[in-house]
Design an enzyme around this catalytic site. Sequence first.
Site, PDB file in Angstrom:
ATOM      1  N   GLY A   1       4.433  -0.870  -3.658  1.00  0.00           N
ATOM      2  CA  GLY A   1       4.630  -0.041  -4.801  1.00  0.00           C
ATOM      3  C   GLY A   1       5.559   1.596  -4.355  1.00  0.00           C
TER       4      GLY A   1
ATOM      5  N   GLY B   1       3.415  -4.534  -2.378  1.00  0.00           N
ATOM      6  CA  GLY B   1       3.891  -4.598  -4.094  1.00  0.00           C
ATOM      7  C   GLY B   1       4.820  -5.960  -4.087  1.00  0.00           C
TER       8      GLY B   1
ATOM      9  N   GLU C   1       1.166  -1.996   5.567  1.00  0.00           N
ATOM     10  CA  GLU C   1      -0.024  -0.729   5.395  1.00  0.00           C
ATOM     11  C   GLU C   1      -0.497  -0.419   6.250  1.00  0.00           C
ATOM     12  OE1 GLU C   1       1.552  -3.112   2.247  1.00  0.00           O
ATOM     13  OE2 GLU C   1       0.386  -3.795   4.298  1.00  0.00           O
TER      14      GLU C   1
ATOM     15  N   ASP D   1      -2.967  -5.038   0.661  1.00  0.00           N
ATOM     16  CA  ASP D   1      -3.420  -4.780  -0.670  1.00  0.00           C
ATOM     17  C   ASP D   1      -2.894  -6.126  -1.970  1.00  0.00           C
ATOM     18  OD1 ASP D   1      -1.604  -3.037  -0.926  1.00  0.00           O
ATOM     19  OD2 ASP D   1      -2.722  -1.867  -2.692  1.00  0.00           O
TER      20      ASP D   1
END
Length: 357
Positions: free
Chosen positions: A73, A121, A144, A152
């Site tokens: 992302g 992402g 992350e 995520d």
Amino acid sequence: MRYLTTELTGEEVLTGRTGALGLIALNRPRIINSLSLVMIRQIETALDGFEADPTIAAVLVTGEGERGFCAGGDIRMLYESGRTGDPEAATFLREEYRLNGRIGRYPKPYVVIVEGITMGGGVGLSGHASHRIATNTTKLAMPETGIGFFPDVGATWLLSQAPGELGTYMGLTGEPIGPGDAIAADFADSFVPSANLTALAERLAALPVGADAKAVSDLIATFATAAPEGQFATNRALIDRCFAFDTVEQILAALDAEKSDFAAKAKATMLTKSPTSLKVTLALLRAGRTSPDLEACLAREFSATAQTLKTPDFYEGIRAAIIDKDRNPKWSPATLDEVGPDIVEAFLKPHPQPLFG
């Protein structure tokens, strides 16, 4: 990378069709196709159109450029939006996670070529696909914990369902893996050598309108070969031993007891990560093991983001990695001992606005 000469339209996301194949190409190659909110919405719109079109049998998703499919992302946007309290960060995460859930239940074959760098992402766009193709250049990671966040985009489902403790290792260390390990950890289904990708794409483009998931799988299999062996093949037993514990401290102690180069590297890597992120990640992964499906994990992740956006480690991690690039984050709390159960529990508190429904 483009495998077909079909003319596509769009800016940050290119779309089009050839025969019965719908095409989606991420188009921000300068930043390895990092996802923006606009891109999330454009992908959603494209999937709407392909799903409603009875003449589309399958969808092929790729990334433009030579460096990778998708690096994740737009971290800088999340940093700036979260710091100022602007709602864009929360909006982006909500819509991204909803898209990830949709990919997992998409009714038509959704084929992704996972080439080059695929992180964060990018894993959300590929890991939940019905057909996931790794190739020679695949370099996949969920890094992350190194930016004060947690895996995520539904990764707490993928990682928690991976064989043995491979997912726990990947989630806590954030170490990149190649194509063989991506298949071993169930983040990819097939290995297709780079030299075969254009021919595969051309054959996918020739699919009949009535082609189903099995027909797509059979077609991919004709171009697939055995993946090169990765590090999991020789270190699987060690990973399963050391990462089976339910506390980060026990995992580190187990790695220390192994006295091997692989274990020493894994321990050293973990010790550079945010202590809070390590404990939150492990809690989310263990919760994922008892979750009924992907959407339950996505909803839990979305709840955890509300706390993340209020946590100093998230901004410090991005500062050190992306803004100042000094690679020297100052975590707060600075040690695992200081991360008590109350800190972890705050990330598990249900979000007041449900992600689905």
